[in-house]
Design an enzyme around this catalytic site. Structure first.
Site, PDB file in Angstrom:
ATOM      1  N   LYS A 166       0.742  -1.361  -0.197  1.00 60.58           N
ATOM      2  CA  LYS A 166       0.214   0.704  -0.341  1.00 60.58           C
ATOM      3  C   LYS A 166       1.005   1.400  -0.247  1.00 60.58           C
ATOM      4  CE  LYS A 166      -3.571   2.288   2.738  1.00 60.58           C
ATOM      5  NZ  LYS A 166      -4.980   2.113   3.440  1.00 60.58           N
ATOM      6  N   SER A 218      -9.996   2.384   2.609  1.00 56.07           N
ATOM      7  CA  SER A 218      -8.953   2.932   2.062  1.00 56.07           C
ATOM      8  C   SER A 218      -7.626   2.370   1.154  1.00 56.07           C
ATOM      9  CB  SER A 218      -8.198   3.509   2.941  1.00 56.07           C
ATOM     10  OG  SER A 218      -7.483   3.230   3.781  1.00 56.07           O
ATOM     11  N   SER A 250     -10.290   0.392   6.882  1.00 54.97           N
ATOM     12  CA  SER A 250      -9.902   0.338   5.466  1.00 54.97           C
ATOM     13  C   SER A 250      -8.862  -0.682   5.202  1.00 54.97           C
ATOM     14  CB  SER A 250      -8.709   1.690   5.202  1.00 54.97           C
ATOM     15  OG  SER A 250      -8.984   2.620   5.406  1.00 54.97           O
TER      16      SER A 250
END
Lengths: 480, 95, 476
Positions: A74, A149, A173
């Protein structure tokens, strides 16, 4: 190749059925031809170099369990020498000058970073529509959101673009995109994984974790990610156990609690049906189910939407165009430098949350907002404390609905309301998982497991047993 | 608690954000909606409850006083927007 | 109208730890710009603070030394504001739960002692430096100093004159050096004083509006700045105006204070507990350990000098005013049979004068404590006279050797043989009949002449006491 789970790839590498270089190239090719926009940066050369090194280590019997396994990282984790954007224009030009602890641990373990995955800007969002680099598409339906997210990471694993991915979870998330994309995601107990080098959103809520096809895979990744870090004051020095050790334990006699507050109005029927079906599955394995109550959970939303914005408004003050990141063109004076760099660099949602935070912390409001929220947080944790006296694990939905259409939810508040089931775990610091539990309208439904502090092994065990009995986790979108 | 545009303007400045007139209007609306959402917190009674700043009931670890960092300024300044003579440069500030 | 001045001081003392408060970068002064600003100090995305144990110890030592309550549980807060030398856009400080609570310290002005209250002392990180004159269109920022540990010491508004304020500041300055927690270097900025000054009609209880004076880097300037401010405020109030609460910078060249431009909104610091740090809980164990590391405090030492060494209050005060001076004295008198009072006089007199003249610190004294002590013993045991000792001192200062070596080398041993002195006196008396007559007719003072002659004849080496006694015997 790409349909193999991480565990199977590890096995294959060990048996020399294929090399890291081969599988890395395979995944890189898939990424390059993918239309999901799951990656902000694809690090092909670096990946192949890492794969080569991994192959050497394997040849010399100098490898760890995950050596040679590729993953999507990420873009919130600082990776030295590689662009780290946090999904924001503000850091579009930021080449991280140091490695986050998580990056370092994964490097040392010999894993291969395929690229930095797309995400909601600064981890603020539940749909991955807030990225400077454009929305990510849900592999199950390209018109739908993947969740956020960690949308890029979830989409990557779901579409088999990478065997695993890293994610971060502040309000859901990891769990929510995992649910919406039909993969397994784990948010560990707060303090289990180091936050050093992980760009901060809400310091007292953020936690990094693995996103994989299966619980078994997640255990292998958590083994590498977890551990005390002297550079992170909030990191726990609790011993890291082997998270694969208890996977096969029987779950007969497991006591499951279903919070009645998680099954009231607002929960989509299709989702509810799948959840109840999953619960029945557990009962057939010898678990017992009882209804519990988390009376203060309805306050999770206002509590979170004060605590997180307050902390992030302060955390993001360092983005000022002075030492790194975006600087506006030809600033007239210092004020202009700050005002324009920040206004041009930050997206709308980020600016909104910064302003809410600034307001809630401003003179005269601290007691009514931040302080009050921290008190209510305690009440929410106490609810769980009480519940865990009666049950071993709390289960419920992750998201009230399945993935919705891209662009369909424009109102911030409506978006926030969808976090209802996931926020509590972050506020209490408890570990939580999402595992694939079925489909509704051809879209994945995730089952949420919330455990007591440091019960990752138990959660992984429960998930693994479920995955031995069901095969939702094996399903991938047709195209993939 | 409702915010007017002037207040939102002040808040934006506190955070060094600049809003256009249009943005000011939109943001005032949106912020008020969010505030309405969080206003629910006022319903709950929390007298005598300890605030929970951290989920872990740990205390701050103390680090040994030793110098462990070397000069890495070249690396750090290679990503800076503007430097000169080893300094970070910003438009002149009048104290 | 009789005005009363009310002063409170905020002192920022840089703690002399090796590394910074929240990072492991060096705190050494004078390094190349930004060479000591690591990732944490620069506020890069993702970095986190970790607290330095020694910083905590030093703060606690200060607290113990001013008899303050130590808050074993204390919290770090974020003070949010934007400035180029504040990399994170917030300063980590302590608001409601500072590490040191209420304490006090005694000062002395014009021979009157007064107790000044210390409201609190808290830990915080220093900001970097903004340099405005390196470039025309830019301000240059050096972040080496960012993250250096500061102890902010806040006094009660107990001072009533610039002199009291200076006395307090000097006392704190002496104390932090005594405790070895701060090097007290005001030129380098390791010890900074800000003064909050207000005036009110004498007898009034309510505090007047105060102004904060900054940019004062010497005790002399502190006194001047405060006096200027008192005059300024008096003028305003007597003209019927109102004093504005503001920050004023002291300009030492123009000897005036100037108002700093300030924005109302800029002062909303939005304090909240730093979520990257956990509450500090100082164990009883650590407290005990720190207490054992505490040196004897100036006040305790002074009291001990008075009782144990029977020194006067004044002498004890001078000798304990600097730890290195006290250490020197204690070493000197640790040699057995030392005449403590004489030793003290020599240290406070001749030694300090010589050190001050050449601007040498006592730790670099050319004459070490043991050697000085031996010199004093030679006076005490009548080997040399006090007057000769001064010459010996000079020779020792110039590196010519120890007291005994110099005395031997230069043949300065005092003449104490009575018969030798007697015969010299006899010849002087014989050679100076008129003066003898003068003495016999009642001029007592003329004895000085004979003493002078005796000293001349012996090259200053005759024991003055014996000369005096024998002279009187012979003349009467």
């Amino acid at each position: 190749m790409h349909t193999k789970t991480l565990t199977q790839l590890v096995d294959g590498l060990a048996k020399k059925e294929f090399s890291s270089t081969e599988i890395t190239q395979h995944f890189i090719n898939r990424i390059k031809s993918s239309k999901l926009n799951a990656f902000i940066t694809v690090t092909e050369d670096l990946a192949l170099e890492q794969a080569r090194v991994a192959d050497d280590r394997i040849a010399n019997n100098d490898n760890g369990v995950l050596t040679g396994v590729p993953y999507a990282h990420k873009d919130i984790f600082c990776t030295k020498g590689v662009k780290t954007s946090a999904g924001s224009k503000m850091l579009d030009n930021f080449i991280a000058p140091y490695d986050s602890t998580v990056s370092h641990k994964l490097n040392t373990a010999g894993t291969v970073m395929l690229g930095k995955s797309n995400m909601d800007e600064f981890a603020m969002g539940s749909s991955n529509e807030n990225s400077y680099y454009g929305s990510v598409k849900n592999p199950w339906n390209l018109n739908k959101i993947p969740g956020g997210s960690s949308g890029g990471s979830a989409a990557s694993v779901a579409a088999r673009l990478s065997p695993f991915a890293t994610g971060t979870d502040t309000g859901g998330s990891i769990r929510q995109p995992s649910s919406l994309c039909g993969i397994t995601g784990l948010k560990p107990t707060y303090g289990r994984v180091s936050r050093y080098g992980m760009i901060a959103y809400a310091s007292s809520l953020d936690q990094a974790g693995p996103m994989t096809q299966t619980a078994e895979d997640a255990a292998l990744v958590l083994n590498v990610m977890a551990g005390f870090d002297s550079k992170d004051s909030t990191s726990s020095d609790k011993n890291v156990e082997d998270y694969t050790a208890k996977l096969e334990d029987s779950i007969k006699g497991l006591k499951i609690g279903l919070p009645k507050e998680f099954f009231s109005e607002g929960l989509d029927d299709g989702v509810a049906e799948n959840i109840m079906h999953a619960i029945k599955e557990f009962e057939s394995m010898g678990a017992s189910v009882k209804e519990i109550s988390l009376p203060n959970s309805s306050y999770a939303i206002p509590t979170y939407y004060i605590v997180a914005p307050c902390e992030c408004s302060s955390n993001l003050s360092r983005m000022d165009g002075v030492r790194y990141g975006y600087r506006c063109e030809d600033p007239k004076d210092l004020e202009d430098l700050y005002l324009r760099s920040r206004s041009e660099g930050f997206g709308k949602e980020v600016q909104r949350r910064i302003m809410i935070g600034a307001y809630a912390l401003s003179a005269g409001y601290y007691d009514a907002y931040y302080l009050k929220a921290q008190k209510v947080r305690h009440l929410i944790s106490d609810d769980f404390k009480r519940a865990f006296k009666d049950v071993d694990v709390v289960m419920g939905p992750v998201s009230p609905t399945t993935a919705f259409d891209l662009g369909s939810v424009k109102d911030p508040v409506s978006m926030y309301l969808a976090d209802i089931y996931t926020l509590s775990a972050n506020l209490a610091g408890l570990p939580g998982m999402s595992i694939p539990a079925g489909f509704s309208n051809n879209l994945p439904v995730g089952l949420q497991l919330i455990g007591n502090y440091w019960s990752e092994s138990i959660l992984l065990n429960i998930a693994h047993k479920f995955q031995q009995q069901t095969d939702w986790h094996n399903k991938a979108p047709k195209e993939y | 608690m409702s915010l007017n545009e002037e207040k939102v303007s002040q808040i934006a400045y506190l955070a060094r954000l600049k809003l256009s007139d249009e943005e000011l209007e939109i943001n005032t609306n949106e912020l008020n909606n969010i505030l309405q959402l969080v206003e629910q917190l006022q319903e709950i009674e929390a007298e005598g409850v300890e605030p929970m700043a951290h989920p872990l009931h740990m205390s701050q670890r103390l680090r040994v006083d030793e110098v462990k960092e070397k000069d890495d300024s070249n690396n750090f300044q290679s990503i800076a927007p503007k430097t000169g003579n080893g300094h970070y440069l910003v438009p002149t500030v009048i104290d | 109208m009789n005005w009363e001045t009310v002063i409170g001081l905020e002192i920022h003392a840089q703690l002399n730890t090796k590394s910074k408060i929240f990072s492991s970068a060096s705190t050494e002064y004078g390094a190349k710009p930004n060479s000591q600003a690591c990732a944490v100090d620069l506020g890069l995305p993702g970095v986190l603070p970790v607290l330095n144990k020694e910083v905590v110890s030093k703060a606690i030592k200060f607290g113990l030394a001013v008899k303050a309550k130590i808050n074993q549980r204390n919290i770090f807060d974020r003070k949010n504001y934007f400035y180029p030398d504040l990399p994170k856009g917030y300063q980590i400080s302590q608001l409601d739960w500072p590490i040191v609570g209420e304490g006090q310290i005694e000062i002395s002005v014009d021979n009157t002692t007064k107790v000044i209250g210390v409201t609190r002392a808290h830990l915080e990180e220093d900001a970097g430096k903004s340099i405005h004159d390196l470039y025309d269109e830019y301000t240059a920022v050096d972040l080496n100093r960012a993250g250096t540990p500061l102890l902010e010491i806040v006094s009660e508004p107990d001072m009533r004159s610039a002199k009291e304020a200076v006395s307090y500041a000097k006392k704190i300055h002496e104390l932090v050096q005594y405790l070895d927690i701060c090097d007290g270097n005001m030129q380098e900025g390791s010890f900074r004083c800000d003064a909050n000054v207000s005036i009110r009609p004498a007898g009034d209880n309510k505090l007047g509006t105060r102004a904060e004076l900054k940019n004062i880097n010497s005790f002399k300037f502190l006194e001047r700045a405060i006096n200027l401010e008192v005059d300024r405020q008096q003028d305003i109030l007597e003209d019927g105006g109102k004093v504005v609460q503001e920050t004023r910078l002291y300009d030492s060249i123009k000897n005036e204070t100037r108002s700093m431009r300030s924005k109302e909104e800029a002062n909303d610091y939005r304090y909240f507990p730093d979520p990257d740090l956990l509450p500090v809980e100082i164990s009883d164990e650590l407290m005990s350990q720190i207490m054992t590391e505490l040196p004897e405090l100036p006040s305790e030492k002074k009291a001990r000098y008075i009782s144990e060494f029977e020194l006067s209050e004044y002498d004890a005060g001078v000798l304990t005013s600097q730890k290195s001076l006290a250490d020197y004295f204690e070493k000197a008198v640790s040699i057995s049979n030392t005449n403590v009072k004489l030793c003290a006089n020599w240290i406070m007199g001749d030694l300090l004068a010589a050190l001050n003249k050449e601007q040498i610190d006592i730790t670099n004294s050319p004459i070490c404590a043991e050697d000085l002590s031996l010199l004093v013993s030679r006076i005490d045991d009548d080997t040399i006279s006090g007057k000769i000792a001064k010459d010996v001192f000079k020779s020792m200062w110039n590196g010519e050797g120890s007291a005994d070596e110099v005395i031997k080398e230069k043949g300065l041993k005092q003449i104490t043989d009575s018969s030798e002195i007697e015969s010299i006196i006899d010849s002087i008396i014989a050679a100076n009949a008129p003066q003898v007559e003068q003495f016999k007719s009642g001029n007592e003072k003329i004895i000085g002449f004979f003493v002078g002659q005796a000293m001349k004849a012996t090259g200053g080496k005759a024991n003055p006491k014996q000369v005096n006694e024998l002279l009187r015997k012979k003349l009467t």
